[in-house]
Design an enzyme around this catalytic site. Sequence first.
Site, PDB file in Angstrom:
ATOM      1  N   ASP A  24       9.652  -2.842   1.195  1.00 37.50           N
ATOM      2  CA  ASP A  24       9.025  -1.975   2.207  1.00 37.50           C
ATOM      3  C   ASP A  24      10.089  -1.171   2.958  1.00 37.50           C
ATOM      4  OD1 ASP A  24       6.869  -0.909   3.582  1.00 37.50           O
ATOM      5  OD2 ASP A  24       6.856  -2.514   5.085  1.00 37.50           O
ATOM      6  N   ARG A  28       9.997   5.093   6.064  1.00 27.98           N
ATOM      7  CA  ARG A  28      10.795   5.166   7.306  1.00 27.98           C
ATOM      8  C   ARG A  28      12.253   5.511   7.006  1.00 27.98           C
ATOM      9  NH1 ARG A  28       9.173  -0.425   9.112  1.00 27.98           N
ATOM     10  NH2 ARG A  28       8.273  -0.394   7.014  1.00 27.98           N
ATOM     11  N   HIS A  41      10.980   6.910  -1.696  1.00 29.94           N
ATOM     12  CA  HIS A  41      10.581   6.201  -2.921  1.00 29.94           C
ATOM     13  C   HIS A  41      11.621   6.431  -4.019  1.00 29.94           C
ATOM     14  CE1 HIS A  41       6.922   5.209  -0.955  1.00 29.94           C
ATOM     15  NE2 HIS A  41       6.386   6.416  -1.007  1.00 29.94           N
ATOM     16  N   SER A  69       0.404  -1.793  -3.926  1.00 31.17           N
ATOM     17  CA  SER A  69      -0.645  -2.764  -3.602  1.00 31.17           C
ATOM     18  C   SER A  69      -2.028  -2.161  -3.812  1.00 31.17           C
ATOM     19  CB  SER A  69      -0.512  -3.226  -2.151  1.00 31.17           C
ATOM     20  OG  SER A  69      -0.947  -2.211  -1.268  1.00 31.17           O
ATOM     21  N   ARG A  75      -3.600   5.556   0.517  1.00 30.97           N
ATOM     22  CA  ARG A  75      -2.620   6.551   0.994  1.00 30.97           C
ATOM     23  C   ARG A  75      -3.031   7.957   0.571  1.00 30.97           C
ATOM     24  NH1 ARG A  75       3.419   4.056   1.169  1.00 30.97           N
ATOM     25  NH2 ARG A  75       2.808   2.134   2.192  1.00 30.97           N
ATOM     26  N   LEU A 135      16.303 -11.979 -17.772  1.00 36.36           N
ATOM     27  CA  LEU A 135      15.488 -11.874 -16.553  1.00 36.36           C
ATOM     28  C   LEU A 135      14.066 -11.427 -16.879  1.00 36.36           C
ATOM     29  CD1 LEU A 135      15.401 -11.715 -13.355  1.00 36.36           C
ATOM     30  CD2 LEU A 135      15.895  -9.288 -13.640  1.00 36.36           C
ATOM     31  N   ARG A 192      11.119  -9.830   2.363  1.00 35.52           N
ATOM     32  CA  ARG A 192      10.450  -8.588   2.766  1.00 35.52           C
ATOM     33  C   ARG A 192      11.466  -7.722   3.496  1.00 35.52           C
ATOM     34  NH1 ARG A 192       4.516  -6.915   4.488  1.00 35.52           N
ATOM     35  NH2 ARG A 192       4.947  -4.700   4.779  1.00 35.52           N
ATOM     36  N   GLU A 211      10.119 -20.007   0.455  1.00 38.72           N
ATOM     37  CA  GLU A 211      10.996 -19.696   1.595  1.00 38.72           C
ATOM     38  C   GLU A 211      10.929 -18.195   1.876  1.00 38.72           C
ATOM     39  OE1 GLU A 211      12.699 -21.816   3.496  1.00 38.72           O
ATOM     40  OE2 GLU A 211      11.825 -23.449   2.303  1.00 38.72           O
TER      41      GLU A 211
HETATM   42  C1  IPE Z   1       3.452  -3.628   1.077  1.00 35.37           C
HETATM   43  O1  IPE Z   1       3.918  -2.582   1.866  1.00 35.37           O
HETATM   44  C2  IPE Z   1       3.174  -3.141  -0.316  1.00 35.37           C
HETATM   45  C3  IPE Z   1       4.356  -2.770  -1.103  1.00 35.37           C
HETATM   46  C4  IPE Z   1       5.590  -2.883  -0.733  1.00 35.37           C
HETATM   47  C5  IPE Z   1       4.068  -2.262  -2.427  1.00 35.37           C
HETATM   48  P1  IPE Z   1       2.928  -1.733   2.771  1.00 35.37           P
HETATM   49  O2  IPE Z   1       3.756  -0.703   3.447  1.00 35.37           O
HETATM   50  O3  IPE Z   1       1.780  -1.241   1.980  1.00 35.37           O
HETATM   51  O4  IPE Z   1       2.410  -2.832   3.809  1.00 35.37           O
HETATM   52  P2  IPE Z   1       1.673  -2.671   5.207  1.00 35.37           P
HETATM   53  O5  IPE Z   1       0.545  -1.705   5.019  1.00 35.37           O
HETATM   54  O6  IPE Z   1       2.673  -2.147   6.179  1.00 35.37           O
HETATM   55  O7  IPE Z   1       1.222  -4.047   5.566  1.00 35.37           O
HETATM   56  C1  IPE Z   2       7.105   0.701   0.396  1.00 32.98           C
HETATM   57  O1  IPE Z   2       7.561   1.622   1.320  1.00 32.98           O
HETATM   58  C2  IPE Z   2       6.681   1.365  -0.889  1.00 32.98           C
HETATM   59  C3  IPE Z   2       5.224   1.292  -1.144  1.00 32.98           C
HETATM   60  C4  IPE Z   2       4.350   0.662  -0.390  1.00 32.98           C
HETATM   61  C5  IPE Z   2       4.731   1.974  -2.332  1.00 32.98           C
HETATM   62  P1  IPE Z   2       6.562   2.361   2.294  1.00 32.98           P
HETATM   63  O2  IPE Z   2       6.128   3.629   1.651  1.00 32.98           O
HETATM   64  O3  IPE Z   2       5.464   1.472   2.739  1.00 32.98           O
HETATM   65  O4  IPE Z   2       7.523   2.684   3.526  1.00 32.98           O
HETATM   66  P2  IPE Z   2       7.157   2.614   5.077  1.00 32.98           P
HETATM   67  O5  IPE Z   2       6.615   1.266   5.362  1.00 32.98           O
HETATM   68  O6  IPE Z   2       6.134   3.688   5.315  1.00 32.98           O
HETATM   69  O7  IPE Z   2       8.439   2.872   5.748  1.00 32.98           O
HETATM   70 MG    MG Z   3       5.285   0.170   4.288  1.00 29.17          MG
END
Ligand code: IPE
Ligand code: IPE
Ligand code: MG
Length: 250
Positions: A24, A28, A41, A69, A75, A135, A192, A211
């Site tokens: 995640d 940002r 990305h 997810s 989105r 792996l 995470r 963990e």
């Molecule tokens: C979790 O991240 C899903 C992935 C990293 C693929 P999100 O950015 O979707 O999670 P939330 O919405 O902040 O909980």
């Molecule tokens: C995780 O990064 C990638 C996916 C969920 C596909 P985000 O796109 O959720 O990044 P933030 O949380 O908005 O920073």
């Molecule tokens: Mg996110």
Amino acid sequence: MPKSLRKQILKQGDLPTHVAIIMDGNGRWAKSRNLPRVSGHKEGINSVREIVRVCGEIGVSYLTLYTFSSENWSRPKKEISAIMKLLVGTIRKEINNLHKNNVRLSTIGNLEALPVESQNGMKEGMEKTKNNTGLNLILALSYGSRQELLMAVQRIADKVQLGQLNSEQISEEDISRALYTSNVPDPDLLIRTGGEHRISNFLLWQSAYTELFLTDIYWPDFREESILKAIIEYQARQRRFGMTGEQVSA
Ligand code: IPE
Ligand code: IPE
Ligand code: MG
């Protein structure tokens, strides 16, 4: 620095067999640099490449990456299609290298929900690498743990209805076997990145005793040193599985 961290990990000896990562913070990361979200990305792919390499080199057996997810379908369409394009593009570009490194690619989630191009890219990658013994790289795509559990309940209910299974006999193993992860050991370490303290519908059943390692580092900045440090912290933990510390260390 990474060299001495690797030495420390080797000395400790108890590597996590299965590392799962909620990648995640891409958006940002980009925002903090005044870039469009998709640049985050894109940069995140460089982290994926590096983390896959390091996990393979140090001897982790399973690496599950939360890539998209079930809820990410909510989105903006533009972002979804950019992610899907990056996914096929990356697999096609990286597959030879992964194959050369003996990586076996697989997936969990509702692959059929993906655009056909992305499905085909994944299928080709899985076919090419299916006999590899290094792996196990598992991409969670259109994955949601509740949806997975629902599917498992339906499968088991079908068996009961057909008289193949008695409801009182349903075991934890039956549930584990009905999940996407039936051939995969539960994760030992769940990382995470990106600063949030939540599971976001990832491996709910499988991570009962996993963990957790939470870090503020955004995924595009999470590289070799970061994962080695996470593993070192994992190695220093005492996993008790409900027992006392004395029982576990005896
Ligand atoms: C979790 O991240 C899903 C992935 C990293 C693929 P999100 O950015 O979707 O999670 P939330 O919405 O902040 O909980
Ligand atoms: C995780 O990064 C990638 C996916 C969920 C596909 P985000 O796109 O959720 O990044 P933030 O949380 O908005 O920073
Ligand atoms: Mg996110």
